[in-house]
Design an enzyme around this catalytic site. Structure first.
Site, PDB file in Angstrom:
ATOM      1  N   GLU A 137      10.489  -4.779   4.475  1.00  0.00           N
ATOM      2  CA  GLU A 137      10.490  -6.206   4.122  1.00  0.00           C
ATOM      3  C   GLU A 137      10.176  -6.382   2.637  1.00  0.00           C
ATOM      4  O   GLU A 137      10.876  -7.067   1.890  1.00  0.00           O
ATOM      5  CB  GLU A 137       9.437  -6.981   4.933  1.00  0.00           C
ATOM      6  CG  GLU A 137       9.741  -7.133   6.412  1.00  0.00           C
ATOM      7  CD  GLU A 137       9.136  -6.024   7.258  1.00  0.00           C
ATOM      8  OE1 GLU A 137       8.881  -4.925   6.718  1.00  0.00           O
ATOM      9  OE2 GLU A 137       8.937  -6.266   8.466  1.00  0.00           O
ATOM     10  N   LYS A 179       9.512  -0.934  14.428  1.00  0.00           N
ATOM     11  CA  LYS A 179      10.125  -0.595  13.132  1.00  0.00           C
ATOM     12  C   LYS A 179      11.206   0.465  13.330  1.00  0.00           C
ATOM     13  O   LYS A 179      12.304   0.360  12.793  1.00  0.00           O
ATOM     14  CB  LYS A 179       9.065  -0.005  12.181  1.00  0.00           C
ATOM     15  CG  LYS A 179       8.120  -0.986  11.540  1.00  0.00           C
ATOM     16  CD  LYS A 179       7.332  -0.240  10.458  1.00  0.00           C
ATOM     17  CE  LYS A 179       6.022  -0.908  10.147  1.00  0.00           C
ATOM     18  NZ  LYS A 179       5.138  -0.102   9.309  1.00  0.00           N
ATOM     19  N   LYS A 192       0.836  -1.205   0.000  1.00  0.00           N
ATOM     20  CA  LYS A 192       0.000   0.000   0.000  1.00  0.00           C
ATOM     21  C   LYS A 192       0.872   1.256   0.000  1.00  0.00           C
ATOM     22  O   LYS A 192       0.705   2.141  -0.801  1.00  0.00           O
ATOM     23  CB  LYS A 192      -0.920  -0.029   1.224  1.00  0.00           C
ATOM     24  CG  LYS A 192      -1.803   1.179   1.337  1.00  0.00           C
ATOM     25  CD  LYS A 192      -2.755   1.060   2.510  1.00  0.00           C
ATOM     26  CE  LYS A 192      -3.415   2.409   2.755  1.00  0.00           C
ATOM     27  NZ  LYS A 192      -4.374   2.384   3.851  1.00  0.00           N
ATOM     28  N   GLU A 240      -4.832  -6.394  14.867  1.00  0.00           N
ATOM     29  CA  GLU A 240      -4.289  -5.100  14.436  1.00  0.00           C
ATOM     30  C   GLU A 240      -5.390  -4.036  14.449  1.00  0.00           C
ATOM     31  O   GLU A 240      -5.130  -2.847  14.603  1.00  0.00           O
ATOM     32  CB  GLU A 240      -3.649  -5.209  13.042  1.00  0.00           C
ATOM     33  CG  GLU A 240      -2.638  -4.107  12.764  1.00  0.00           C
ATOM     34  CD  GLU A 240      -1.882  -4.273  11.445  1.00  0.00           C
ATOM     35  OE1 GLU A 240      -2.482  -4.023  10.383  1.00  0.00           O
ATOM     36  OE2 GLU A 240      -0.697  -4.633  11.471  1.00  0.00           O
ATOM     37  N   HIS A 255      -5.563 -32.398  18.324  1.00  0.00           N
ATOM     38  CA  HIS A 255      -4.448 -33.168  18.872  1.00  0.00           C
ATOM     39  C   HIS A 255      -3.318 -32.264  19.343  1.00  0.00           C
ATOM     40  O   HIS A 255      -2.198 -32.717  19.527  1.00  0.00           O
ATOM     41  CB  HIS A 255      -3.963 -34.175  17.824  1.00  0.00           C
ATOM     42  CG  HIS A 255      -5.047 -35.125  17.408  1.00  0.00           C
ATOM     43  ND1 HIS A 255      -5.294 -36.306  18.061  1.00  0.00           N
ATOM     44  CD2 HIS A 255      -6.001 -35.010  16.449  1.00  0.00           C
ATOM     45  CE1 HIS A 255      -6.330 -36.910  17.498  1.00  0.00           C
ATOM     46  NE2 HIS A 255      -6.782 -36.140  16.518  1.00  0.00           N
ATOM     47  N   GLY A 283      -4.837  -1.655   4.944  1.00  0.00           N
ATOM     48  CA  GLY A 283      -4.029  -2.810   4.535  1.00  0.00           C
ATOM     49  C   GLY A 283      -4.723  -4.134   4.803  1.00  0.00           C
ATOM     50  O   GLY A 283      -4.820  -5.005   3.926  1.00  0.00           O
ATOM     51  N   ARG A 284      -5.247  -4.312   6.011  1.00  0.00           N
ATOM     52  CA  ARG A 284      -5.845  -5.609   6.369  1.00  0.00           C
ATOM     53  C   ARG A 284      -7.249  -5.783   5.798  1.00  0.00           C
ATOM     54  O   ARG A 284      -7.898  -6.789   6.031  1.00  0.00           O
ATOM     55  CB  ARG A 284      -5.826  -5.795   7.894  1.00  0.00           C
ATOM     56  CG  ARG A 284      -6.417  -4.654   8.669  1.00  0.00           C
ATOM     57  CD  ARG A 284      -6.056  -4.720  10.149  1.00  0.00           C
ATOM     58  NE  ARG A 284      -6.495  -3.552  10.889  1.00  0.00           N
ATOM     59  CZ  ARG A 284      -5.814  -2.417  10.998  1.00  0.00           C
ATOM     60  NH1 ARG A 284      -4.655  -2.295  10.376  1.00  0.00           N
ATOM     61  NH2 ARG A 284      -6.282  -1.405  11.692  1.00  0.00           N
TER      62      ARG A 284
END
Ligand code: F6P
Length: 550
Positions: free
Chosen positions: A209, A509, A203, A349, A381, A263-264
Site C-alpha cells: 500500500e 497479503k 518500518k 493486533e 446517538h 509498528g503499532r
C-alpha cells in the site's frame, strides 16, 4: 481441567459476585469512589463503577503475581527479547527515556542512536517550520503528506488530529494510507507540489500500500517539478535503508528507527516526524515526556495503585470470567475522535492471538476482546442504545479533559454533564418499578404502563472506567497512549501470548498477491468456487466500465 490457584480463586470470586450489584456496593460504601480512584500527574482514573470488590481485586492481583508480572515488566524495559516469534527486544519505552540511563540490547546501548535520530528530527522539523529547508522552487513547505499504513499511519494521524490546537498556523497535515486510489487522488487534488513534503513512513519499506502510494505521489511530483525535485520533497522513515535507496530516496533524507520498535508502538520514533512538523519539536518532546511519566508509573507503582495494571486486570475479569469479549473506548473530545481506531490496532493486533508463548494453541480461555468506539456525544446517538439495553454489557472507557481547548459558551459543561450521566446511567440503570412510576406521573393509563415499562427500564450494573485529564496537552496525550500500551502488554503477559508480533495479517497479503495477476490476466488459479466466481465477475465489470470511462 486443572487450573492454577489464582484462576480457581477467581472462579470462586465470580460465583460469589454473581448477584452483587454495583448500586448496592455504592449504597453500602460511601468511600468506594475514593478507594477505587488513582490520581497520577494530571490524570484521574476512577474505576469504582466496575463489578468488583476487594475480594475480586485481591484475586486479580494474585493472578498478576502468578504470571510474574513484575519481572515481565522489567524484561520489557531492560531490552530482553520478549517478542519471541521475531526474536526481538521491545523498546518503545527507550524512545522516550530521558533519564540519561542506558538501555541495552545484546550488550549495546541503544540510547545514543535514539538521541541522534531525535536530534536530526528536531533540526529537520525546525528547518521546515522556519522555512530554511525549502521546496525545489524555493517555496516554503506547507503541506506535510504522511504516506504510511497501520502503525506508520494511525499513531501520527491520531496524535496530529488530537493536538490540532498546537499546529503551526501555516502547516497542514495530510495522511494517505489506503491503497484505494481515492486516498491519493483526494489529497493530491488539494495541494501544490511546490509546497509539499512527502514523508514515506514504513518500518519494513516493503508494504505494498505504502510503496504504491509513494510511487504515485513521486510520479505526480516529478511530472510537475522534474526528477531533481525529489530530494527536496521526499523523506523516508524506516528501518530498511537499502529499500529506501532502491526506491530513490537519498538515505541522507531518511530518519531511522530499529526493529526493537513495533509498528503499532512507533509514533514515538522517527515515525512521529509528521507530529514534530505539525506541533513543533518541543511539543513532540512533551508528548514523549508524558509517555515517560506513565512508563515510570507502570514500572514502579505497586500493582494496586498502578493504572495500566488495574485496567488490564479488570479487562481480564470481564473477558475471561464474565465472557464479555468486547469493549468500547469513548473519548468525549472531538480532537480525540481517532483514538478508538488507533487503539484498535494497538489492542487487537497485539492481543488478537491464539497461540501461547510455549507454542500451544489456546483452547480454554479467550484473549484480546474486540474494541470499538467513537467520540461522545456523537456515539450516544448511534450505538449507545446497545450499551444501555443490549443483552450483554459492554465495558466502557470514558475519557474527557476537564477543560476544553475550545471553551465556548456552555458547550463543555454540557459535554461533561453527558459523560458523567452516561457512566452513572450504565451503572445505576432504572428499575421496572421506577419506569412504571415515571409513566404514571406522566398520566399514562395502566394499560400503557404495562406495555411500556419493560422497554423503559434499564438493567444497569454495566461497568465503566472514567479518565479525566485536566486538558488535552501533548504531555497528557503521551500519558494516555502509554497507559493503553502498558495495559495491552499486561494482558498479553497474563494470557501468555506474544503481544508484539502480527502473523495474522500475512495470509490475506499472500492471497492478494496471488489474485492480483489473475485479475489482470484473467487466468484464474485454483480457488474455491465463490472466490473464482467473484474474480471473474469483477474482471468482466471492469472490462466494460473502465473501457467506457477511458
Ligand atoms: O498490518 C501489518 C503491519 O505490519 C503493521 O503491524 C504495521 O504497522 C503495518 O503493517 C505497516 O508496516 P510498515 O510500517 O512496515 O509499512
Amino acid at each position: 481441567m486443572a487450573v492454577s490457584p489464582a484462576v480457581a480463586k477467581l472462579m470462586d470470586e465470580y460465583k460469589r459476585f454473581a448477584d452483587i450489584k454495583m448500586n448496592d456496593l455504592f449504597n453500602k460504601d460511601h468511600q468506594r469512589a475514593d478507594k477505587y480512584t488513582i490520581e497520577f500527574e494530571n490524570l484521574t482514573f476512577d474505576y469504582s463503577k466496575n463489578r468488583f470488590d476487594d475480594g475480586v481485586l485481591q484475586a486479580l492481583l494474585a493472578l498478576a503475581e502468578e504470571h510474574h508480572l513484575k519481572e515481565r515488566i522489567e524484561d520489557m524495559f531492560s531490552g530482553k527479547k520478549i517478542n519471541v516469534t521475531e526474536n526481538r527486544a521491545v523498546l518503545h519505552t527507550a524512545l522516550r527515556n530521558f533519564s540519561g540511563k542506558s538501555v541495552c540490547v545484546d550488550g549495546n546501548d541503544v540510547m545514543p542512536e535514539i538521541r541522534r535520530v531525535l536530534a536530526k528530527m528536531k533540526e529537520f522539523s525546525e528547518s521546515v517550520r522556519n522555512g530554511s529547508f525549502k521546496g525545489y522552487t524555493g517555496k516554503k513547505l506547507k503541506n506535510i503528506v504522511n504516506i504510511g499504513i497501520g502503525g506508520s499511519d494511525l499513531g501520527p494521524y491520531m496524535v496530529t488530529a488530537a493536538l490540532k490546537k498546537y499546529w503551526a498556523k501555516d502547516i497542514n497535515c495530510y495522511f494517505i494510507s489506503n491503497i484505494d486510489g481515492t486516498a491519493c487522488a483526494e489529497v493530491l487534488g488539494q495541494i501544490n507540489p511546490e509546497e509539499t513534503l512527502f514523508i514515506v513512513a514504513s518500518k519494513t519499506f516493503t508494504t505494498i500500500e505504502t510503496l504504491t502510494n509513494a510511487k504515485t505521489c513521486r510520479e505526480w511530483l516529478v511530472k510537475a517539478l522534474g526528477d531533481k525535485a525529489v530530494a527536496n520533497h521526499f523523506v523516508a522513515l524506516s528501518t530498511n535503508a537499502k529499500a529506501v535507496a532502491e526506491f530513490g530516496i537519498d538515505t541522507n533524507n531518511m530518519f531511522e528507527f530499529w526493529d526493537f520498535v513495533g509498528g503499532r508502538y512507533s509514533l514515538w520514533s522517527a515515525i512521529g516526524l509528521s507530529i514534530a512538523l505539525a506541533i513543533g519539536y518541543d511539543n513532540f518532546e512533551a508528548l514523549l515526556k508524558g509517555a515517560e511519566a506513565m512508563d515510570n508509573h507502570f514500572r514502579t507503582a505497586p500493582f494496586e495503585k498502578n493504572i495500566p495494571v488495574i485496567m488490564a486486570l479488570l479487562g481480564i475479569w470481564y473477558n475471561d470470567y464474565y465472557n464479555i469479549h468486547r469493549y468500547a473506548v469513548i473519548p468525549y473530545d472531538q480532537y480525540l475522535k481517532f483514538l478508538p481506531s488507533y487503539l484498535q490496532q494497538l489492542d487487537m493486533e497485539s492481543n488478537g492471538k491464539s497461540v501461547r508463548l510455549d507454542n500451544r494453541k489456546i483452547t480454554d480461555y479467550a484473549t484480546g476482546p474486540a474494541l470499538f468506539g467513537g467520540a461522545g456525544t456523537d456515539v450516544q446517538h448511534s450505538f449507545f442504545q446497545l450499551l444501555h439495553q443490549g443483552t450483554e454489557p459492554v465495558p466502557v472507557d470514558f475519557i474527557i479533559p476537564a477543560v476544553s481547548q475550545n471553551e465556548i459558551g456552555k458547550h463543555h459543561e454540557i459535554l461533561l454533564a453527558n459523560i458523567l450521566a452516561q457512566a452513572e446511567a450504565l451503572m445505576k440503570g432504572k428499575s421496572i418499578e421506577e419506569a412504571a412510576a415515571e409513566l404514571r406521573e406522566k398520566g399514562k393509563s395502566e394499560e400503557e404502563i404495562e406495555k411500556l415499562k419493560l422497554n423503559k427500564s434499564f438493567d444497569g450494573n454495566r461497568p465503566s472506567n472514567m479518565f479525566i485529564i485536566d486538558k488535552l496537552t501533548p504531555f497528557a496525550l503521551g500519558m494516555l497512549i502509554a497507559m493503553y500500551e502498558h495495559k495491552v502488554y499486561t494482558q498479553g503477559v497474563i494470557w501468555e501470548i506474544d503481544s508484539f508480533d502480527q502473523w495474522g495479517v500475512e495470509l490475506g497479503k499472500q492471497l492478494a498477491l496471488k489474485i492480483l495477476p489473475e485479475l489482470e490476466s484473467g487466468v484464474s488459479a485454483k480457488h474455491d468456487c465463490s472466490t473464482e466466481k467473484l474474480i471473474n465477475k469483477v474482471r468482466n465489470i471492469r472490462a466494460k466500465e473502465v473501457k467506457k470511462a477511458a
